[in-house]
Design an enzyme around this catalytic site. Structure first.
Site, PDB file in Angstrom:
ATOM      1  N   GLU A  49      31.151 -32.894 -47.479  1.00 58.98           N
ATOM      2  CA  GLU A  49      30.224 -32.867 -46.349  1.00 58.98           C
ATOM      3  C   GLU A  49      29.322 -31.657 -46.540  1.00 58.98           C
ATOM      4  O   GLU A  49      29.803 -30.536 -46.672  1.00 58.98           O
ATOM      5  CB  GLU A  49      30.962 -32.717 -45.015  1.00 58.98           C
ATOM      6  CG  GLU A  49      31.557 -33.988 -44.472  1.00 58.98           C
ATOM      7  CD  GLU A  49      32.161 -33.771 -43.093  1.00 58.98           C
ATOM      8  OE1 GLU A  49      31.832 -32.754 -42.445  1.00 58.98           O
ATOM      9  OE2 GLU A  49      32.963 -34.606 -42.671  1.00 58.98           O
ATOM     10  N   ASP A  60      29.464 -27.157 -33.141  1.00 57.27           N
ATOM     11  CA  ASP A  60      29.997 -26.161 -34.064  1.00 57.27           C
ATOM     12  C   ASP A  60      30.443 -24.907 -33.340  1.00 57.27           C
ATOM     13  O   ASP A  60      29.745 -24.387 -32.471  1.00 57.27           O
ATOM     14  CB  ASP A  60      28.939 -25.793 -35.108  1.00 57.27           C
ATOM     15  CG  ASP A  60      28.591 -26.968 -36.001  1.00 57.27           C
ATOM     16  OD1 ASP A  60      29.528 -27.664 -36.422  1.00 57.27           O
ATOM     17  OD2 ASP A  60      27.396 -27.190 -36.251  1.00 57.27           O
TER      18      ASP A  60
END
Length: 266
Positions: A49, A60
């Site tokens: 990724e 995040d």
């Protein structure tokens, strides 16, 4: 058959679980990313990724958010990140690469230009955290034209209706978020995640990967026992915040080997 489908089929035939690792493109400087991901693959990573640096991430935690800030400060943008995948493909035509980021850069670049550029670079799929399946039809049509997979997220809070909806649209694999929180969160309810993954797998033949909160051999092994893939991000990104590039790279490779060994015990 896509690279993702080929890799998962290969691993299933070998009775092995996929190790999926996240790196932030351009962190801490552009020259680091391509050599790093080559080393990670050599150490045992099955699927990569590649994070797209973005200034306002919503999923995040601080580790990856700060990595995005470092990458942006170093001059890496979305198209630069895709160019890194193209460079990676000069030596590796086999390892699947999925871009992970947010919709805003794709909107700015334009959907078709963004997707075509990614496809030309050798990208295999997309995870756009803030693109829900209900609003993804236009994006999906273009992805189909260029042969890319759209990977959607499911969470502990996903309703039965939502699970069914996502399964109908998802390709490549299902990304199950193992906890209520952001990347790098510490609280991991393994039994709850296992129950939810089993429920998802009853409805689809797509592989199910589990991420968020997995950082060591024990958690990777526990999740690998119930999922097809284990996805790890913050544990690889964190060393670059405080260590030299050389030491951070060494720490990342050591972590790959730790996780790979744990999964191979299953």
């Amino acid at each position: 058959m896509s690279r993702l489908a080929q890799r998962f089929a290969q691993l299933k035939a070998e009775n092995r679980k996929a190790l999926v690792t996240y790196v932030m493109a351009g962190d801490p400087q552009p020259s680091v990313t391509v050599p790093l991901i080559h080393e990670m693959v050599a150490a045992g990573v099955d699927i990569l990724e590649v994070g797209l640096p973005f200034s306002d991430p919503m999923a995040d935690g601080p580790v990856i958010a700060l990595a995005a800030e470092r990458a942006l400060a170093g001059g890496t943008n979305t198209l630069d990140a895709i160019a890194m995948v193209k460079e990676f493909r000069q030596k590796d035509q086999d390892t699947p690469v999925v871009l992970m980021g947010y919709l805003n850069p794709a909107e700015v670049i334009g959907y078709e230009t963004f997707i075509q550029t990614a496809a030309d670079a050798g990208v295999d799929g997309m995870i756009l955290v803030d693109l829900p399946p209900e609003e993804a039809e236009k994006f999906d049509v273009i992805l189909d034209q260029y042969g890319l997979d759209q990977v959607f997220l499911l969470a502990p809070t996903s309703t039965d209706e939502r699970i069914t909806h996502v399964i109908k649209q998802a390709r490549g694999f299902i990304y199950y978020v193992s906890l209520k929180g952001v990347t790098g969160a510490a609280t991991l309810d393994i039994q709850s995640a296992a129950d939810r993954i089993a429920k998802i797998k009853q409805q689809t033949d797509l592989p199910v990967g589990v991420g968020f909160g997995i950082s060591d051999a024990a958690s990777a092994k526990a999740m690998g026992a119930v999922a097809d893939a284990v996805i790890v991000g913050s544990a690889f990104v964190k060393p670059f915040a405080t260590l030299s590039v050389e030491d951070a790279t060494a720490a990342a490779i050591a972590k790959v080997k730790e996780l790979r060994a744990a999964l191979d015990e299953l």
